[in-house]
Design a protein around this motif. Structure first.
Motif, PDB file in Angstrom:
ATOM      1  N   ARG A 140       0.824  -1.208   0.000  1.00 58.67           N
ATOM      2  CA  ARG A 140       0.000   0.000   0.000  1.00 58.67           C
ATOM      3  C   ARG A 140       0.858   1.258   0.000  1.00 58.67           C
ATOM      4  NH1 ARG A 140      -4.545  -2.222   4.256  1.00 58.67           N
ATOM      5  NH2 ARG A 140      -6.165  -2.699   2.716  1.00 58.67           N
ATOM      6  N   ASN A 141       1.939   1.236   0.756  1.00 55.67           N
ATOM      7  CA  ASN A 141       2.814   2.402   0.814  1.00 55.67           C
ATOM      8  C   ASN A 141       3.530   2.602  -0.525  1.00 55.67           C
ATOM      9  OD1 ASN A 141       3.844   4.634   2.194  1.00 55.67           O
ATOM     10  ND2 ASN A 141       5.657   3.529   2.891  1.00 55.67           N
ATOM     11  N   ALA A 142       3.918   1.506  -1.157  1.00 54.07           N
ATOM     12  CA  ALA A 142       4.527   1.618  -2.479  1.00 54.07           C
ATOM     13  C   ALA A 142       3.543   2.248  -3.458  1.00 54.07           C
ATOM     14  CB  ALA A 142       4.970   0.254  -2.981  1.00 54.07           C
ATOM     15  N   ALA A 143       2.302   1.761  -3.457  1.00 48.04           N
ATOM     16  CA  ALA A 143       1.286   2.289  -4.379  1.00 48.04           C
ATOM     17  C   ALA A 143       1.029   3.769  -4.131  1.00 48.04           C
ATOM     18  CB  ALA A 143      -0.008   1.494  -4.243  1.00 48.04           C
ATOM     19  N   ALA A 144       1.074   4.177  -2.864  1.00 43.43           N
ATOM     20  CA  ALA A 144       0.818   5.582  -2.528  1.00 43.43           C
ATOM     21  C   ALA A 144       1.903   6.508  -3.073  1.00 43.43           C
ATOM     22  CB  ALA A 144       0.719   5.739  -1.012  1.00 43.43           C
ATOM     23  N   HIS A 145       3.101   5.955  -3.323  1.00 41.25           N
ATOM     24  CA  HIS A 145       4.198   6.764  -3.848  1.00 41.25           C
ATOM     25  C   HIS A 145       4.264   6.760  -5.374  1.00 41.25           C
ATOM     26  CE1 HIS A 145       5.880   6.420   0.308  1.00 41.25           C
ATOM     27  NE2 HIS A 145       6.386   7.600   0.014  1.00 41.25           N
ATOM     28  N   LEU A 146       3.492   5.897  -6.021  1.00 39.49           N
ATOM     29  CA  LEU A 146       3.604   5.750  -7.470  1.00 39.49           C
ATOM     30  C   LEU A 146       2.662   6.688  -8.215  1.00 39.49           C
ATOM     31  CD1 LEU A 146       3.781   1.859  -7.804  1.00 39.49           C
ATOM     32  CD2 LEU A 146       5.629   3.484  -8.265  1.00 39.49           C
ATOM     33  N   ARG A 147       3.129   7.188  -9.319  1.00 39.24           N
ATOM     34  CA  ARG A 147       2.246   7.902 -10.227  1.00 39.24           C
ATOM     35  C   ARG A 147       1.432   6.854 -10.998  1.00 39.24           C
ATOM     36  NH1 ARG A 147       7.158   9.736 -14.275  1.00 39.24           N
ATOM     37  NH2 ARG A 147       7.063   7.940 -15.678  1.00 39.24           N
ATOM     38  N   PRO A 148       0.315   7.230 -11.629  1.00 37.36           N
ATOM     39  CA  PRO A 148      -0.464   6.275 -12.417  1.00 37.36           C
ATOM     40  C   PRO A 148       0.412   5.568 -13.447  1.00 37.36           C
ATOM     41  CG  PRO A 148      -1.694   8.300 -12.157  1.00 37.36           C
ATOM     42  CD  PRO A 148      -0.325   8.568 -11.604  1.00 37.36           C
ATOM     43  N   GLY A 149       0.315   4.242 -13.472  1.00 41.26           N
ATOM     44  CA  GLY A 149       1.138   3.452 -14.372  1.00 41.26           C
ATOM     45  C   GLY A 149       2.528   3.171 -13.863  1.00 41.26           C
ATOM     46  N   GLY A 150       2.856   3.664 -12.655  1.00 37.40           N
ATOM     47  CA  GLY A 150       4.161   3.404 -12.065  1.00 37.40           C
ATOM     48  C   GLY A 150       4.315   1.944 -11.675  1.00 37.40           C
ATOM     49  N   LEU A 151       5.547   1.546 -11.392  1.00 42.29           N
ATOM     50  CA  LEU A 151       5.873   0.146 -11.159  1.00 42.29           C
ATOM     51  C   LEU A 151       6.431  -0.078  -9.763  1.00 42.29           C
ATOM     52  CD1 LEU A 151       7.702  -0.550 -14.554  1.00 42.29           C
ATOM     53  CD2 LEU A 151       5.282  -0.946 -14.018  1.00 42.29           C
ATOM     54  N   PHE A 152       6.080  -1.227  -9.176  1.00 37.34           N
ATOM     55  CA  PHE A 152       6.641  -1.670  -7.903  1.00 37.34           C
ATOM     56  C   PHE A 152       7.351  -2.992  -8.142  1.00 37.34           C
ATOM     57  CE2 PHE A 152       5.720  -3.642  -3.507  1.00 37.34           C
ATOM     58  CZ  PHE A 152       6.901  -3.140  -2.980  1.00 37.34           C
ATOM     59  N   LEU A 153       8.643  -3.044  -7.830  1.00 39.81           N
ATOM     60  CA  LEU A 153       9.461  -4.244  -8.051  1.00 39.81           C
ATOM     61  C   LEU A 153       9.914  -4.818  -6.722  1.00 39.81           C
ATOM     62  CD1 LEU A 153      12.243  -4.871 -10.630  1.00 39.81           C
ATOM     63  CD2 LEU A 153      12.765  -5.142  -8.198  1.00 39.81           C
ATOM     64  N   VAL A 154       9.811  -6.151  -6.607  1.00 38.49           N
ATOM     65  CA  VAL A 154      10.277  -6.873  -5.422  1.00 38.49           C
ATOM     66  C   VAL A 154      11.162  -8.029  -5.876  1.00 38.49           C
ATOM     67  CG1 VAL A 154       9.604  -8.351  -3.488  1.00 38.49           C
ATOM     68  CG2 VAL A 154       8.307  -6.269  -3.973  1.00 38.49           C
ATOM     69  N   GLU A 155      12.341  -8.132  -5.281  1.00 40.09           N
ATOM     70  CA  GLU A 155      13.212  -9.298  -5.462  1.00 40.09           C
ATOM     71  C   GLU A 155      13.195 -10.099  -4.169  1.00 40.09           C
ATOM     72  OE1 GLU A 155      17.965 -10.430  -5.978  1.00 40.09           O
ATOM     73  OE2 GLU A 155      17.331  -8.498  -5.158  1.00 40.09           O
ATOM     74  N   VAL A 156      12.854 -11.377  -4.255  1.00 43.15           N
ATOM     75  CA  VAL A 156      12.768 -12.176  -3.031  1.00 43.15           C
ATOM     76  C   VAL A 156      12.953 -13.658  -3.357  1.00 43.15           C
ATOM     77  CG1 VAL A 156      10.239 -12.411  -3.165  1.00 43.15           C
ATOM     78  CG2 VAL A 156      11.394 -12.603  -0.936  1.00 43.15           C
ATOM     79  N   GLY A 157      13.588 -14.370  -2.432  1.00 45.60           N
ATOM     80  CA  GLY A 157      13.770 -15.803  -2.591  1.00 45.60           C
ATOM     81  C   GLY A 157      12.504 -16.572  -2.270  1.00 45.60           C
ATOM     82  N   LEU A 158      12.445 -17.796  -2.779  1.00 42.03           N
ATOM     83  CA  LEU A 158      11.337 -18.696  -2.466  1.00 42.03           C
ATOM     84  C   LEU A 158      11.719 -19.568  -1.280  1.00 42.03           C
ATOM     85  CD1 LEU A 158      10.432 -19.745  -6.091  1.00 42.03           C
ATOM     86  CD2 LEU A 158       9.017 -18.372  -4.573  1.00 42.03           C
ATOM     87  N   PRO A 159      10.788 -19.856  -0.388  1.00 42.84           N
ATOM     88  CA  PRO A 159      11.117 -20.728   0.744  1.00 42.84           C
ATOM     89  C   PRO A 159      11.519 -22.113   0.248  1.00 42.84           C
ATOM     90  CG  PRO A 159       8.745 -20.395   0.574  1.00 42.84           C
ATOM     91  CD  PRO A 159       9.375 -19.435  -0.386  1.00 42.84           C
TER      92      PRO A 159
END
Length: 259
Positions: A134-153
């Motif tokens: 939610r915080n990431a979305a609040a910082h994005l302009r319309p059409g902006g992107l949120f990227l996450v790099e994370v390992g799988l358990p």
């Protein structure tokens, strides 16, 4: 950090106080130039204007990205980590705000918000992880992107009755060595990464850090709650195909027009 605290560590720095920050940029692994360059290449390509890094740390990724001319801001809880950003090439151009990535807001709207190296798992509740989205979305302009790099358990390596998976066993050059292992609770999705370091003189250090894992489908649902939808999912920074054999993922969600 679970275990004996080091003198000089500030509890306000959370899991990454001075004793950790001082060793965080040790060469190799995720700090290897080729690993950093691969991440920065993708982020530079996705950026279409200012970007924001959640948990910017010591600037391992933010500083070289800023050195390429991308306007970079960052949020970081640990002052000990953030204090090292300006010393890196490009780091003096990174605008850092001290705070919690689940709630802290910075001025401006961004083309890209990103969160790398398993840091989403440092948020140890599902509600908290949703707040990150939610915080990431609040910082994005319309059409902006949120990227996450994370390992799988690594649950596929758990036989019945076992809850622990080693990920590193490394003997030291002059004696001693290092053992790292994850311990899972498959009911709560909580796990701990455990680090045992033995010096050549036989003295040891134990560090235990709590995490919460989330499957890609769960992260996709968090993104939907925050008004975003999946755009890309890769197995690594090389944009290779994500498959059943992948051990991590780099996922990108796109903000809707009303975000």
């Amino acid at each position: 950090m679970i275990g004996e605290a080091d003198a000089g560590d500030d509890p306000a720095d959370g899991w990454f106080p001075e004793s950790v920050a001082a060793r965080y940029d040790t060469p190799g692994g995720a700090n290897a130039p080729e690993a950093v360059t691969a991440a920065v290449d993708v982020l530079e390509d996705l950026a279409d204007g200012p970007v924001l890094e959640f948990a910017v740390g010591t600037g391992r990724v933010a500083a070289p990205l800023a050195a390429r001319g991308v306007p970079v801001s960052g949020i970081e809880l640990s002052r000990a980590m953030a204090a090292r950003i300006a010393d890196k090439p490009g780091g003096d151009a990174v605008d850092v705000t001290i705070g919690d990535m689940t709630t802290t807001r910075v001025a401006g709207r961004f083309s890209l918000v990103y969160l790398v190296f398993n840091t989403i798992d440092n948020v140890t509740t599902q509600d908290g992880q949703v707040d990150v989205f939610r915080n990431a979305a609040a910082h994005l302009r319309p059409g902006g992107l949120f990227l996450v790099e994370v390992g799988l358990p690594d649950l596929r390596r758990l036989p019945p009755g076992q809850d622990t998976v080693p990920f590193t066993v490394a003997p030291g050059v002059d004696g001693g060595g290092y053992v790292g292992f994850d311990q899972y609770d498959v009911v709560t999705q909580e796990f701990t990464s455990n680090h045992v370091t033995v010096s050549p003189d036989g003295t040891g250090r134990f560090r235990r850090i709590p995490f919460r894992y989330a499957w890609p489908a769960e992260l996709d649902l968090m993104a939907r709650i925050a008004g975003m939808s999946l755009k890309h999912r890769w197995a690594d920074w090389d944009r290779s195909e994500f498959t059943a054999e992948s051990t991590k993922h780099v996922s990108v969600w796109e903000a809707g027009s009303s975000t």
